[in-house]
Design a protein around this motif. Structure first.
Motif, PDB file in Angstrom:
ATOM      1  N   THR A 260       2.914  -0.883  13.147  1.00  0.00           N
ATOM      2  CA  THR A 260       3.939  -0.590  12.144  1.00  0.00           C
ATOM      3  C   THR A 260       3.407   0.446  11.144  1.00  0.00           C
ATOM      4  OG1 THR A 260       4.764  -2.899  12.469  1.00  0.00           O
ATOM      5  CG2 THR A 260       5.550  -1.753  10.511  1.00  0.00           C
ATOM      6  N   GLY A 261       2.304   0.169  10.393  1.00  0.00           N
ATOM      7  CA  GLY A 261       1.608   0.909   9.628  1.00  0.00           C
ATOM      8  C   GLY A 261       1.762   2.458   9.983  1.00  0.00           C
TER       9      GLY A 261
ATOM     10  N   LEU B 203       4.873  -0.937   2.912  1.00  0.00           N
ATOM     11  CA  LEU B 203       3.809  -1.869   2.318  1.00  0.00           C
ATOM     12  C   LEU B 203       2.585  -0.893   3.063  1.00  0.00           C
ATOM     13  CD1 LEU B 203       4.604  -5.509   2.228  1.00  0.00           C
ATOM     14  CD2 LEU B 203       3.914  -3.931   0.364  1.00  0.00           C
ATOM     15  N   SER B 204       2.400  -0.977   4.147  1.00  0.00           N
ATOM     16  CA  SER B 204       0.936  -0.423   4.665  1.00  0.00           C
ATOM     17  C   SER B 204       0.751   0.938   4.214  1.00  0.00           C
ATOM     18  CB  SER B 204       0.659  -0.621   6.020  1.00  0.00           C
ATOM     19  OG  SER B 204       1.077  -1.825   6.423  1.00  0.00           O
ATOM     20  N   ALA B 205       1.896   1.867   4.509  1.00  0.00           N
ATOM     21  CA  ALA B 205       1.764   3.311   4.214  1.00  0.00           C
ATOM     22  C   ALA B 205       1.442   3.552   2.792  1.00  0.00           C
ATOM     23  CB  ALA B 205       2.974   4.055   4.717  1.00  0.00           C
ATOM     24  N   SER B 206       2.173   2.817   1.798  1.00  0.00           N
ATOM     25  CA  SER B 206       2.182   2.921   0.558  1.00  0.00           C
ATOM     26  C   SER B 206       0.630   2.859   0.002  1.00  0.00           C
ATOM     27  CB  SER B 206       3.321   2.297  -0.421  1.00  0.00           C
ATOM     28  OG  SER B 206       4.454   2.715  -0.060  1.00  0.00           O
ATOM     29  N   LEU B 207       0.205   1.457   0.386  1.00  0.00           N
ATOM     30  CA  LEU B 207      -1.056   1.287   0.013  1.00  0.00           C
ATOM     31  C   LEU B 207      -2.286   1.966   0.535  1.00  0.00           C
ATOM     32  CD1 LEU B 207      -0.839  -2.603   0.382  1.00  0.00           C
ATOM     33  CD2 LEU B 207      -0.943  -1.558  -1.719  1.00  0.00           C
ATOM     34  N   ALA B 208      -1.945   2.518   1.696  1.00  0.00           N
ATOM     35  CA  ALA B 208      -2.906   3.494   2.335  1.00  0.00           C
ATOM     36  C   ALA B 208      -2.948   4.671   1.448  1.00  0.00           C
ATOM     37  CB  ALA B 208      -2.699   3.863   3.768  1.00  0.00           C
ATOM     38  N   ARG B 209      -2.001   5.371   1.045  1.00  0.00           N
ATOM     39  CA  ARG B 209      -1.975   6.391   0.102  1.00  0.00           C
ATOM     40  C   ARG B 209      -2.688   6.110  -1.112  1.00  0.00           C
ATOM     41  NH1 ARG B 209       1.466  10.134   2.555  1.00  0.00           N
ATOM     42  NH2 ARG B 209       3.235   9.436   4.061  1.00  0.00           N
ATOM     43  N   GLN B 210      -2.251   5.061  -1.776  1.00  0.00           N
ATOM     44  CA  GLN B 210      -2.787   4.722  -2.946  1.00  0.00           C
ATOM     45  C   GLN B 210      -4.534   4.486  -2.983  1.00  0.00           C
ATOM     46  OE1 GLN B 210      -1.462   4.547  -6.171  1.00  0.00           O
ATOM     47  NE2 GLN B 210       0.445   5.423  -5.258  1.00  0.00           N
ATOM     48  N   VAL B 211      -4.827   3.739  -1.894  1.00  0.00           N
ATOM     49  CA  VAL B 211      -6.160   3.482  -1.830  1.00  0.00           C
ATOM     50  C   VAL B 211      -7.144   4.816  -1.677  1.00  0.00           C
ATOM     51  CG1 VAL B 211      -8.132   2.410  -0.398  1.00  0.00           C
ATOM     52  CG2 VAL B 211      -5.924   1.092  -0.956  1.00  0.00           C
ATOM     53  N   LEU B 212      -6.513   5.708  -0.746  1.00  0.00           N
ATOM     54  CA  LEU B 212      -7.366   6.866  -0.410  1.00  0.00           C
ATOM     55  C   LEU B 212      -7.239   8.047  -1.151  1.00  0.00           C
ATOM     56  CD1 LEU B 212      -7.223   6.869   3.599  1.00  0.00           C
ATOM     57  CD2 LEU B 212      -8.807   5.733   2.102  1.00  0.00           C
TER      58      LEU B 212
ATOM     59  N   ILE C 299      -4.156   7.729   8.971  1.00  0.00           N
ATOM     60  CA  ILE C 299      -3.541   7.025   9.969  1.00  0.00           C
ATOM     61  C   ILE C 299      -4.448   5.481  10.188  1.00  0.00           C
ATOM     62  CG2 ILE C 299      -3.488   6.962  12.586  1.00  0.00           C
ATOM     63  CD1 ILE C 299      -2.687   9.906  12.186  1.00  0.00           C
ATOM     64  N   PRO C 300      -5.919   5.748  10.085  1.00  0.00           N
ATOM     65  CA  PRO C 300      -6.658   4.441  10.379  1.00  0.00           C
ATOM     66  C   PRO C 300      -6.587   3.778   9.327  1.00  0.00           C
ATOM     67  CG  PRO C 300      -7.935   6.329   9.991  1.00  0.00           C
ATOM     68  CD  PRO C 300      -6.785   7.245  10.159  1.00  0.00           C
ATOM     69  N   ALA C 301      -6.201   4.128   7.864  1.00  0.00           N
ATOM     70  CA  ALA C 301      -6.185   3.202   6.813  1.00  0.00           C
ATOM     71  C   ALA C 301      -4.960   2.411   6.945  1.00  0.00           C
ATOM     72  CB  ALA C 301      -6.139   4.081   5.634  1.00  0.00           C
ATOM     73  N   ALA C 302      -3.704   3.052   7.243  1.00  0.00           N
ATOM     74  CA  ALA C 302      -2.498   2.428   7.304  1.00  0.00           C
ATOM     75  C   ALA C 302      -2.544   1.384   8.343  1.00  0.00           C
ATOM     76  CB  ALA C 302      -1.301   3.281   7.866  1.00  0.00           C
ATOM     77  N   ALA C 303      -3.238   1.736   9.540  1.00  0.00           N
ATOM     78  CA  ALA C 303      -3.294   0.628  10.539  1.00  0.00           C
ATOM     79  C   ALA C 303      -4.223  -0.432  10.089  1.00  0.00           C
ATOM     80  CB  ALA C 303      -4.082   1.636  11.653  1.00  0.00           C
ATOM     81  N   LEU C 304      -5.414  -0.377   9.366  1.00  0.00           N
ATOM     82  CA  LEU C 304      -6.468  -1.433   8.942  1.00  0.00           C
ATOM     83  C   LEU C 304      -5.363  -2.270   7.954  1.00  0.00           C
ATOM     84  CD1 LEU C 304      -9.758   0.391   8.509  1.00  0.00           C
ATOM     85  CD2 LEU C 304      -9.092  -1.271  10.389  1.00  0.00           C
ATOM     86  N   ILE C 305      -4.655  -1.502   6.992  1.00  0.00           N
ATOM     87  CA  ILE C 305      -3.973  -2.313   5.874  1.00  0.00           C
ATOM     88  C   ILE C 305      -2.902  -3.071   6.559  1.00  0.00           C
ATOM     89  CG2 ILE C 305      -2.561  -2.050   3.862  1.00  0.00           C
ATOM     90  CD1 ILE C 305      -4.452   0.311   3.050  1.00  0.00           C
ATOM     91  N   GLY C 306      -2.231  -2.624   7.621  1.00  0.00           N
ATOM     92  CA  GLY C 306      -1.044  -3.244   8.116  1.00  0.00           C
ATOM     93  C   GLY C 306      -1.533  -4.489   8.676  1.00  0.00           C
ATOM     94  N   ALA C 307      -2.714  -4.359   9.617  1.00  0.00           N
ATOM     95  CA  ALA C 307      -3.221  -5.486  10.207  1.00  0.00           C
ATOM     96  C   ALA C 307      -3.822  -6.483   9.334  1.00  0.00           C
ATOM     97  CB  ALA C 307      -4.465  -5.126  11.201  1.00  0.00           C
ATOM     98  N   THR C 308      -4.297  -6.001   8.267  1.00  0.00           N
ATOM     99  CA  THR C 308      -4.973  -6.890   7.403  1.00  0.00           C
ATOM    100  C   THR C 308      -4.084  -7.999   6.432  1.00  0.00           C
ATOM    101  OG1 THR C 308      -6.880  -5.486   6.707  1.00  0.00           O
ATOM    102  CG2 THR C 308      -6.443  -6.940   5.007  1.00  0.00           C
ATOM    103  N   ILE C 309      -2.742  -7.039   6.051  1.00  0.00           N
ATOM    104  CA  ILE C 309      -1.561  -7.924   5.573  1.00  0.00           C
ATOM    105  C   ILE C 309      -1.204  -9.042   6.641  1.00  0.00           C
ATOM    106  CG2 ILE C 309       0.698  -7.697   4.831  1.00  0.00           C
ATOM    107  CD1 ILE C 309       0.275  -4.945   4.127  1.00  0.00           C
ATOM    108  N   LEU C 310      -0.953  -8.848   7.535  1.00  0.00           N
ATOM    109  CA  LEU C 310      -0.602  -9.904   8.634  1.00  0.00           C
ATOM    110  C   LEU C 310      -1.677 -10.914   8.786  1.00  0.00           C
ATOM    111  CD1 LEU C 310       1.532  -7.972  11.554  1.00  0.00           C
ATOM    112  CD2 LEU C 310       2.309  -9.023   9.226  1.00  0.00           C
ATOM    113  N   VAL C 311      -2.893 -10.489   9.170  1.00  0.00           N
ATOM    114  CA  VAL C 311      -3.960 -11.464   9.323  1.00  0.00           C
ATOM    115  C   VAL C 311      -4.241 -12.297   8.081  1.00  0.00           C
ATOM    116  CG1 VAL C 311      -6.345 -11.662   9.861  1.00  0.00           C
ATOM    117  CG2 VAL C 311      -4.829 -10.044  10.928  1.00  0.00           C
ATOM    118  N   ALA C 312      -4.170 -11.609   6.672  1.00  0.00           N
ATOM    119  CA  ALA C 312      -4.264 -12.278   5.737  1.00  0.00           C
ATOM    120  C   ALA C 312      -3.174 -13.308   5.194  1.00  0.00           C
ATOM    121  CB  ALA C 312      -4.562 -11.435   4.483  1.00  0.00           C
ATOM    122  N   GLY C 313      -1.910 -12.969   5.443  1.00  0.00           N
ATOM    123  CA  GLY C 313      -0.829 -13.739   5.289  1.00  0.00           C
ATOM    124  C   GLY C 313      -0.721 -14.769   6.119  1.00  0.00           C
ATOM    125  N   GLN C 314      -1.196 -14.585   7.473  1.00  0.00           N
ATOM    126  CA  GLN C 314      -0.941 -15.770   8.365  1.00  0.00           C
ATOM    127  C   GLN C 314      -2.165 -16.699   8.167  1.00  0.00           C
ATOM    128  OE1 GLN C 314       1.536 -15.565  10.352  1.00  0.00           O
ATOM    129  NE2 GLN C 314       1.230 -17.393  11.713  1.00  0.00           N
TER     130      GLN C 314
END
Length: 314
Positions: A50-51, A246-255, A264-279
């Motif tokens: 998704t990210g 959420l993932s794309a916006s955070l990736a742009r802000q972080v990097l 691309i890898p940042a959005a993938a990592l952030i998208g996965a992190t959001i779901l894993v952390a939330g769950q």
């Protein structure tokens, strides 16, 4: 600096994944690890897909407010679920083979995405705005059609449809994970391969063509990747409209960069992190069965409104 931040994101995801798997682990450990591992794989695959899909979509659309889910994929998924229950009934839908349902939904979502983007083949990639507006209108039409069909269902069947209207990470089988994960991995690899071309495409069609880039061909490849990523992730767990934003916006802000080999890898990592952390928070810390997707959509919607109101008029 960018590389170190990517490493921190990766390390954070690894630590969260380990906590998700091992927190309060009890007997039978093998069985519990198997269940947790399957759910973790789904969370990572869907979050990453998704990210990345949103980063790619925003680049070709040249608009950082957009997300692929906004063009009606969620409405089509709910319509498919509703139609399946209306045709087969609640019992028939429950007995329908999960893998066959996953493949059917993925194929239909992919077909709809390719039809939606197919106008680019005739009109050129500069017509992305029309495709987006068409997708939004189609989404409204599909939601209206879904409501008509749902009103004809009996209450028991409608309850089954309601469960499918929200993303769920618990009803995915192992064959679905392997199949969907394989498609997502290939799509992510192709996206990274196209990263240099995306850097140029992000400058705009006329500028990119003046620099020698086959802009229309790159856009068509990217839209195909977006269709694959969104279709597979939606067929796996259900609609997640604003997770990508959420993932794309955070990736742009972080990097703080426009380089797609980092975004691309940042959005993938952030998208996965959001779901894993939330769950992890809901399941392990709060012992709650609350729907993670509802929380993600809520904060994603708030972010969308914030970005709209912050955007300066042209």
């Amino acid at each position: 600096m960018i590389r170190s931040r990517l490493l921190l994101l990766a390390a954070g995801l690894v630590l969260l994944s380990a906590a998700f798997l091992l927190w309060k682990l009890q007997e039978p450990t093998g069985f519990i690890l198997s269940l947790r591992g399957s759910k973790l794989a789904v969370l990572i695959c869907v979050g990453a897909a998704t990210g990345v899909a949103t980063i790619l979509f925003q680049t070709v659309a040249m608009n950082q407010l957009l997300t692929p889910g906004i063009v009606g994929f969620d409405a089509l998924f709910v319509l498919l679920q509703t139609g399946l229950v209306a045709i087969l009934g609640g019992v028939g839908a429950a007995l329908f083979p999960p893998m066959a349902q996953f493949l059917m939904e993925t194929a239909l979502l992919m077909g709809a995405a390719l039809l939606l983007f197919g106008g680019l083949l005739r009109r050129g990639a500069g017509d992305v705005t029309r495709v987006i507006l068409t997708g939004v209108i189609l989404g409204m039409l599909l939601r209206g059609l879904t409501e008509v069909v749902q009103r004809m269902l009996d209450p028991a069947d409608f309850a089954i449809v309601q469960q499918a209207m929200f993303a769920s990470f618990s009803r995915v089988s192992t064959p679905q994970i392997w199949t969907g994960g394989g498609v997502i991995a290939v799509a992510l690899a192709v996206a990274l391969w196209q990263a240099p071309a995306l850097d140029v495409a992000g400058l705009g069609r006329s500028t990119a063509r003046s620099l020698g880039l086959a802009h229309d061909r790159v856009v068509l490849i990217v839209l195909g990747l977006v269709a694959a990523l969104v279709s597979v992730s939606t067929a796996l767990v259900g609609p997640l409209t604003f997770l990508g934003l959420l993932s794309a916006s955070l990736a742009r802000q972080v990097l703080q960069t426009h380089r797609h080999d980092a975004l691309i890898p940042a959005a993938a990592l952030i998208g996965a992190t959001i779901l894993v952390a939330g769950q992890f928070v809901f399941e392990r810390l709060l012992a709650s069965q609350s729907a993670l997707a509802v929380i993600v959509e809520f904060f994603g919607g708030l972010l969308f409104l914030f970005l709209v109101f912050r955007r300066k008029p042209s």
